[in-house]
Design a protein around this motif. Structure first.
Motif, PDB file in Angstrom:
ATOM      1  N   PRO A  78       0.754  -1.088  -0.046  1.00  0.00           N
ATOM      2  CA  PRO A  78       0.012   0.061  -0.016  1.00  0.00           C
ATOM      3  C   PRO A  78       0.942   1.326   0.049  1.00  0.00           C
ATOM      4  CG  PRO A  78      -0.823  -1.630   1.701  1.00  0.00           C
ATOM      5  CD  PRO A  78       0.670  -2.143   1.126  1.00  0.00           C
ATOM      6  N   ILE A  79       0.424   2.184  -0.863  1.00  0.00           N
ATOM      7  CA  ILE A  79       1.255   3.508  -0.981  1.00  0.00           C
ATOM      8  C   ILE A  79       0.117   4.812  -0.971  1.00  0.00           C
ATOM      9  CG2 ILE A  79       1.313   3.304  -3.531  1.00  0.00           C
ATOM     10  CD1 ILE A  79       4.002   4.910  -3.142  1.00  0.00           C
ATOM     11  N   ILE A  80       0.288   5.733  -0.525  1.00  0.00           N
ATOM     12  CA  ILE A  80      -0.479   7.071  -0.607  1.00  0.00           C
ATOM     13  C   ILE A  80       0.165   7.915  -1.405  1.00  0.00           C
ATOM     14  CG2 ILE A  80      -1.373   8.896   0.672  1.00  0.00           C
ATOM     15  CD1 ILE A  80      -1.498   6.951   3.251  1.00  0.00           C
ATOM     16  N   VAL A  81      -0.366   8.333  -2.471  1.00  0.00           N
ATOM     17  CA  VAL A  81       0.130   9.240  -3.457  1.00  0.00           C
ATOM     18  C   VAL A  81      -0.721  10.512  -3.319  1.00  0.00           C
ATOM     19  CG1 VAL A  81       0.462   9.881  -5.801  1.00  0.00           C
ATOM     20  CG2 VAL A  81       0.628   7.506  -4.996  1.00  0.00           C
ATOM     21  N   ASP A  82      -0.012  11.568  -3.149  1.00  0.00           N
ATOM     22  CA  ASP A  82      -0.548  13.155  -2.971  1.00  0.00           C
ATOM     23  C   ASP A  82      -0.588  13.736  -4.291  1.00  0.00           C
ATOM     24  OD1 ASP A  82      -1.342  15.304  -1.930  1.00  0.00           O
ATOM     25  OD2 ASP A  82       0.167  15.785  -0.520  1.00  0.00           O
ATOM     26  N   PRO A  83      -1.885  14.102  -4.865  1.00  0.00           N
ATOM     27  CA  PRO A  83      -1.938  14.859  -5.906  1.00  0.00           C
ATOM     28  C   PRO A  83      -1.342  16.163  -6.027  1.00  0.00           C
ATOM     29  CG  PRO A  83      -4.004  13.738  -5.479  1.00  0.00           C
ATOM     30  CD  PRO A  83      -3.053  13.541  -4.435  1.00  0.00           C
ATOM     31  N   ALA A  84      -1.406  17.052  -4.842  1.00  0.00           N
ATOM     32  CA  ALA A  84      -0.920  18.062  -4.494  1.00  0.00           C
ATOM     33  C   ALA A  84       0.712  18.329  -4.928  1.00  0.00           C
ATOM     34  CB  ALA A  84      -1.151  18.599  -3.170  1.00  0.00           C
TER      35      ALA A  84
ATOM     36  N   LYS B  28      -6.756  15.871  -2.486  1.00  0.00           N
ATOM     37  CA  LYS B  28      -6.782  14.925  -1.319  1.00  0.00           C
ATOM     38  C   LYS B  28      -5.934  13.669  -1.639  1.00  0.00           C
ATOM     39  CE  LYS B  28     -10.072  11.986   1.302  1.00  0.00           C
ATOM     40  NZ  LYS B  28     -11.387  11.549   1.400  1.00  0.00           N
ATOM     41  N   PRO B  29      -5.114  13.083  -0.842  1.00  0.00           N
ATOM     42  CA  PRO B  29      -4.241  12.089  -0.879  1.00  0.00           C
ATOM     43  C   PRO B  29      -4.951  10.863  -1.365  1.00  0.00           C
ATOM     44  CG  PRO B  29      -3.289  13.246   1.017  1.00  0.00           C
ATOM     45  CD  PRO B  29      -4.868  13.940   0.586  1.00  0.00           C
ATOM     46  N   VAL B  30      -4.477   9.870  -2.147  1.00  0.00           N
ATOM     47  CA  VAL B  30      -5.233   8.769  -2.631  1.00  0.00           C
ATOM     48  C   VAL B  30      -4.309   7.612  -2.280  1.00  0.00           C
ATOM     49  CG1 VAL B  30      -6.082   7.514  -4.598  1.00  0.00           C
ATOM     50  CG2 VAL B  30      -6.011   9.937  -4.777  1.00  0.00           C
ATOM     51  N   ARG B  31      -5.063   6.722  -1.429  1.00  0.00           N
ATOM     52  CA  ARG B  31      -4.365   5.362  -1.036  1.00  0.00           C
ATOM     53  C   ARG B  31      -4.690   4.287  -2.077  1.00  0.00           C
ATOM     54  NH1 ARG B  31      -4.929   0.503   1.553  1.00  0.00           N
ATOM     55  NH2 ARG B  31      -3.488   0.064   3.349  1.00  0.00           N
ATOM     56  N   PHE B  32      -3.396   3.551  -2.628  1.00  0.00           N
ATOM     57  CA  PHE B  32      -3.450   2.583  -3.376  1.00  0.00           C
ATOM     58  C   PHE B  32      -3.272   1.372  -2.666  1.00  0.00           C
ATOM     59  CE2 PHE B  32      -2.798   6.370  -6.145  1.00  0.00           C
ATOM     60  CZ  PHE B  32      -3.616   6.291  -6.857  1.00  0.00           C
ATOM     61  N   GLY B  33      -3.944   0.405  -2.723  1.00  0.00           N
ATOM     62  CA  GLY B  33      -3.631  -1.024  -1.954  1.00  0.00           C
ATOM     63  C   GLY B  33      -2.735  -1.766  -3.113  1.00  0.00           C
TER      64      GLY B  33
ATOM     65  N   GLY C 285      -1.603  -3.780  -6.059  1.00  0.00           N
ATOM     66  CA  GLY C 285      -2.414  -4.065  -7.481  1.00  0.00           C
ATOM     67  C   GLY C 285      -2.397  -2.812  -8.158  1.00  0.00           C
ATOM     68  N   THR C 286      -3.104  -2.846  -9.308  1.00  0.00           N
ATOM     69  CA  THR C 286      -3.073  -1.628 -10.157  1.00  0.00           C
ATOM     70  C   THR C 286      -3.974  -0.858 -10.099  1.00  0.00           C
ATOM     71  OG1 THR C 286      -1.434  -3.040 -11.617  1.00  0.00           O
ATOM     72  CG2 THR C 286      -2.560  -1.129 -12.631  1.00  0.00           C
ATOM     73  N   ALA C 287      -4.170   0.463 -10.248  1.00  0.00           N
ATOM     74  CA  ALA C 287      -5.287   1.522 -10.061  1.00  0.00           C
ATOM     75  C   ALA C 287      -4.747   2.553 -11.035  1.00  0.00           C
ATOM     76  CB  ALA C 287      -5.758   1.822  -8.900  1.00  0.00           C
ATOM     77  N   ALA C 288      -5.722   3.370 -11.481  1.00  0.00           N
ATOM     78  CA  ALA C 288      -5.377   4.770 -12.110  1.00  0.00           C
ATOM     79  C   ALA C 288      -5.590   5.937 -11.094  1.00  0.00           C
ATOM     80  CB  ALA C 288      -6.127   4.872 -13.173  1.00  0.00           C
ATOM     81  N   LEU C 289      -4.812   7.128 -11.718  1.00  0.00           N
ATOM     82  CA  LEU C 289      -5.023   8.311 -10.865  1.00  0.00           C
ATOM     83  C   LEU C 289      -5.184   9.266 -12.072  1.00  0.00           C
ATOM     84  CD1 LEU C 289      -4.990  10.109  -8.453  1.00  0.00           C
ATOM     85  CD2 LEU C 289      -2.350  10.124  -8.751  1.00  0.00           C
ATOM     86  N   THR C 290      -6.275  10.122 -11.916  1.00  0.00           N
ATOM     87  CA  THR C 290      -6.564  11.272 -13.097  1.00  0.00           C
ATOM     88  C   THR C 290      -6.246  12.300 -12.488  1.00  0.00           C
ATOM     89  OG1 THR C 290      -7.745   9.599 -14.100  1.00  0.00           O
ATOM     90  CG2 THR C 290      -8.068  12.070 -14.826  1.00  0.00           C
ATOM     91  N   LEU C 291      -5.303  13.240 -13.145  1.00  0.00           N
ATOM     92  CA  LEU C 291      -4.950  14.672 -12.302  1.00  0.00           C
ATOM     93  C   LEU C 291      -5.429  15.600 -13.522  1.00  0.00           C
ATOM     94  CD1 LEU C 291      -1.463  14.047 -11.152  1.00  0.00           C
ATOM     95  CD2 LEU C 291      -3.368  14.106 -10.017  1.00  0.00           C
ATOM     96  N   THR C 292      -6.339  16.612 -12.993  1.00  0.00           N
ATOM     97  CA  THR C 292      -6.859  17.612 -14.078  1.00  0.00           C
ATOM     98  C   THR C 292      -6.161  18.956 -13.641  1.00  0.00           C
ATOM     99  OG1 THR C 292      -8.772  16.388 -13.895  1.00  0.00           O
ATOM    100  CG2 THR C 292      -8.760  18.641 -14.982  1.00  0.00           C
ATOM    101  N   PHE C 293      -5.480  19.677 -14.560  1.00  0.00           N
ATOM    102  CA  PHE C 293      -5.047  20.933 -14.218  1.00  0.00           C
ATOM    103  C   PHE C 293      -5.652  22.007 -15.207  1.00  0.00           C
ATOM    104  CE2 PHE C 293      -1.752  17.952 -13.553  1.00  0.00           C
ATOM    105  CZ  PHE C 293      -1.213  18.296 -12.629  1.00  0.00           C
ATOM    106  N   THR C 294      -6.264  22.901 -14.589  1.00  0.00           N
ATOM    107  CA  THR C 294      -7.199  23.994 -15.565  1.00  0.00           C
ATOM    108  C   THR C 294      -6.801  25.206 -15.391  1.00  0.00           C
ATOM    109  OG1 THR C 294      -8.954  24.006 -13.994  1.00  0.00           O
ATOM    110  CG2 THR C 294      -9.185  22.412 -15.719  1.00  0.00           C
ATOM    111  N   GLY C 295      -6.906  26.359 -16.412  1.00  0.00           N
ATOM    112  CA  GLY C 295      -6.743  27.535 -16.091  1.00  0.00           C
ATOM    113  C   GLY C 295      -5.336  27.988 -16.090  1.00  0.00           C
TER     114      GLY C 295
END
Length: 170
Positions: free
Chosen positions: A104-110, A128-133, A135-145
């Motif tokens: 398990p790892i916590i990835v901080d989008p900030a 908000k930090p995202v916890r990944f157990g 396995g494989t999962a996706a993280l989508t980051l959006t940057f606007t303006g």
């Protein structure tokens, strides 16, 4: 008075049959009764999952090879973070990261920064930090303006540190 000899043999035969039956020997024509043996239940011990490690943990090491960043702790793999796709526009960007964790790892989008052509550092809308157990999962980051054209995506996992990965607009 004497008992007839035949009755004595019958009584002795019945006693012998009862005695043999009590020790588990069946008489002719009967199936043996299986003995029931109580088994000792096995105790199952649940091994707790290791606690999630934050991407800002100073014991982590990061190595970028193209689109893939390998995260290790004391030479043990923790996760790989792959830039799966990006969508660039004049004043925004979207990045999809694939996180494959071995623990398990916590990835901080900030901690992800979008650098633009004028040198501005833009933060992701997700904070908000995202916890990944495991396995494989996706993280989508959006940057606007963004004030200027987006040029690169950086990951500065360690506060006050250098970027551990930079993906340039191609």
């Amino acid at each position: 008075m004497k008992k007839p000899l035949g009755v004595a043999f019958v009584v002795i035969g019945l006693a012998a049959a009862a005695s043999l039956n009590s020790i588990g020997v069946a008489s002719a024509g009967q199936q043996p009764v299986p003995a029931v043996v109580a088994s000792t239940p096995m105790a199952s011990v649940a091994v707790p999952a290791p606690p999630a490690i934050k991407d800002s943990d100073p014991s982590l090491a990061f190595a970028q090879n193209g689109r893939i960043v390998t995260v290790t702790r004391r030479s043990t793999p923790v996760a790989t973070v792959t830039l799966a796709s990006t969508t660039w526009s004049a004043h925004s960007a979207t990045a999809v990261l694939e996180v494959t964790a071995t623990r398990p790892i916590i990835v901080d989008p900030a901690m992800f920064i979008l650098y633009d052509a004028q040198g501005w550092e833009n933060e992701a809308e997700q904070s908000k930090p995202v916890r990944f157990g495991a396995g494989t999962a996706a993280l989508t980051l959006t940057f606007t303006g963004t004030p200027a054209r987006p040029e690169a995506l950086g990951w500065v996992a360690q506060p006050d540190g250098d970027a551990v990965a930079v993906w340039e607009r191609g």
